[in-house]
Motif scaffolding. Structure first.
Motif, PDB file in Angstrom:
ATOM      1  N   THR A  42       0.836  -1.203   0.000  1.00  0.00           N
ATOM      2  CA  THR A  42       0.000   0.000   0.000  1.00  0.00           C
ATOM      3  C   THR A  42       0.868   1.249   0.000  1.00  0.00           C
ATOM      4  N   GLY A  43       1.877   1.287   0.851  1.00  0.00           N
ATOM      5  CA  GLY A  43       2.765   2.435   0.908  1.00  0.00           C
ATOM      6  C   GLY A  43       3.497   2.666  -0.409  1.00  0.00           C
ATOM      7  N   VAL A  44       4.024   1.603  -0.990  1.00  0.00           N
ATOM      8  CA  VAL A  44       4.767   1.723  -2.249  1.00  0.00           C
ATOM      9  C   VAL A  44       3.850   2.146  -3.384  1.00  0.00           C
ATOM     10  N   CYS A  45       2.713   1.497  -3.524  1.00  0.00           N
ATOM     11  CA  CYS A  45       1.804   1.805  -4.638  1.00  0.00           C
ATOM     12  C   CYS A  45       1.211   3.209  -4.524  1.00  0.00           C
ATOM     13  N   CYS A  46       0.812   3.600  -3.336  1.00  0.00           N
ATOM     14  CA  CYS A  46       0.241   4.941  -3.171  1.00  0.00           C
ATOM     15  C   CYS A  46       1.286   6.017  -3.396  1.00  0.00           C
ATOM     16  N   TRP A  47       2.516   5.809  -2.914  1.00  0.00           N
ATOM     17  CA  TRP A  47       3.577   6.788  -3.151  1.00  0.00           C
ATOM     18  C   TRP A  47       3.898   6.878  -4.642  1.00  0.00           C
ATOM     19  N   LEU A  48       3.975   5.744  -5.308  1.00  0.00           N
ATOM     20  CA  LEU A  48       4.283   5.745  -6.735  1.00  0.00           C
ATOM     21  C   LEU A  48       3.168   6.401  -7.546  1.00  0.00           C
ATOM     22  N   PHE A  49       1.909   6.155  -7.186  1.00  0.00           N
ATOM     23  CA  PHE A  49       0.791   6.801  -7.867  1.00  0.00           C
ATOM     24  C   PHE A  49       0.835   8.305  -7.658  1.00  0.00           C
ATOM     25  N   TRP A  50       1.095   8.734  -6.425  1.00  0.00           N
ATOM     26  CA  TRP A  50       1.196  10.162  -6.153  1.00  0.00           C
ATOM     27  C   TRP A  50       2.342  10.772  -6.943  1.00  0.00           C
ATOM     28  N   LEU A  51       3.490  10.111  -6.983  1.00  0.00           N
ATOM     29  CA  LEU A  51       4.649  10.631  -7.703  1.00  0.00           C
ATOM     30  C   LEU A  51       4.362  10.779  -9.193  1.00  0.00           C
ATOM     31  N   CYS A  52       3.705   9.795  -9.795  1.00  0.00           N
ATOM     32  CA  CYS A  52       3.367   9.878 -11.225  1.00  0.00           C
ATOM     33  C   CYS A  52       2.418  11.041 -11.499  1.00  0.00           C
ATOM     34  N   CYS A  53       1.426  11.218 -10.657  1.00  0.00           N
ATOM     35  CA  CYS A  53       0.499  12.346 -10.839  1.00  0.00           C
ATOM     36  C   CYS A  53       1.205  13.675 -10.645  1.00  0.00           C
ATOM     37  N   TYR A  54       2.076  13.761  -9.675  1.00  0.00           N
ATOM     38  CA  TYR A  54       2.801  14.999  -9.388  1.00  0.00           C
ATOM     39  C   TYR A  54       3.743  15.357 -10.536  1.00  0.00           C
ATOM     40  N   VAL A  55       4.469  14.395 -11.040  1.00  0.00           N
ATOM     41  CA  VAL A  55       5.407  14.648 -12.133  1.00  0.00           C
ATOM     42  C   VAL A  55       4.658  14.986 -13.423  1.00  0.00           C
ATOM     43  N   ALA A  56       3.512  14.365 -13.651  1.00  0.00           N
ATOM     44  CA  ALA A  56       2.733  14.648 -14.857  1.00  0.00           C
ATOM     45  C   ALA A  56       2.221  16.081 -14.872  1.00  0.00           C
ATOM     46  N   GLN A  57       2.011  16.680 -13.716  1.00  0.00           N
ATOM     47  CA  GLN A  57       1.535  18.056 -13.650  1.00  0.00           C
ATOM     48  C   GLN A  57       2.656  19.061 -13.885  1.00  0.00           C
ATOM     49  N   MET A  58       3.908  18.648 -13.729  1.00  0.00           N
ATOM     50  CA  MET A  58       5.015  19.579 -13.930  1.00  0.00           C
ATOM     51  C   MET A  58       5.212  19.918 -15.400  1.00  0.00           C
ATOM     52  N   ASN A  59       4.991  18.967 -16.279  1.00  0.00           N
ATOM     53  CA  ASN A  59       5.142  19.187 -17.707  1.00  0.00           C
ATOM     54  C   ASN A  59       4.011  18.455 -18.424  1.00  0.00           C
ATOM     55  N   PRO A  60       2.819  19.047 -18.455  1.00  0.00           N
ATOM     56  CA  PRO A  60       1.670  18.336 -19.034  1.00  0.00           C
ATOM     57  C   PRO A  60       1.841  18.114 -20.538  1.00  0.00           C
ATOM     58  N   LEU A  61       1.361  16.985 -21.011  1.00  0.00           N
ATOM     59  CA  LEU A  61       1.452  16.663 -22.434  1.00  0.00           C
ATOM     60  C   LEU A  61       0.415  17.420 -23.246  1.00  0.00           C
ATOM     61  N   ILE A  62      -0.709  17.728 -22.641  1.00  0.00           N
ATOM     62  CA  ILE A  62      -1.797  18.391 -23.350  1.00  0.00           C
ATOM     63  C   ILE A  62      -2.063  19.726 -22.673  1.00  0.00           C
ATOM     64  N   GLY A  63      -1.997  20.809 -23.434  1.00  0.00           N
ATOM     65  CA  GLY A  63      -2.252  22.138 -22.899  1.00  0.00           C
ATOM     66  C   GLY A  63      -3.713  22.515 -23.084  1.00  0.00           C
TER      67      GLY A  63
END
Length: 84
Positions: A42-63
């Protein structure tokens, strides 16, 4: 825009606590190992999901999609006349 270190530290500590600290405090019983594995995953999966969402917001593919009128108004306000 880069990574802000405070949210990264806060969520790493939060999910690290779930995945590292909570399994230590699981009481003895027949399912202790299963509960520990569940907490770690749970800790690993939730942290990884949060990290992917956070990084995706830094440089979005679709404006944002802007229509022609909005682009013309923005160009005029910023001093870049467009001849479209």
């Amino acid at each position: 825009m880069g990574i802000a270190i405070l949210p990264f530290i806060v969520f790493t500590v939060l999910w690290g606590g779930v995945g590292i600290l909570l399994p230590i405090f699981v009481p003895k019983g027949p399912n202790k190992g299963i509960i520990q594995v569940i907490l770690i995953l749970t800790g690993v999966c939730c942290w990884l999901f949060w990290l992917c969402c956070y990084v995706a917001q830094m440089n979005p593919l679709i404006g944002p999609k802007l229509d022609k009128h909005t682009i013309m108004v923005m160009a005029k306000a910023w001093g870049n006349e467009l001849n479209i």
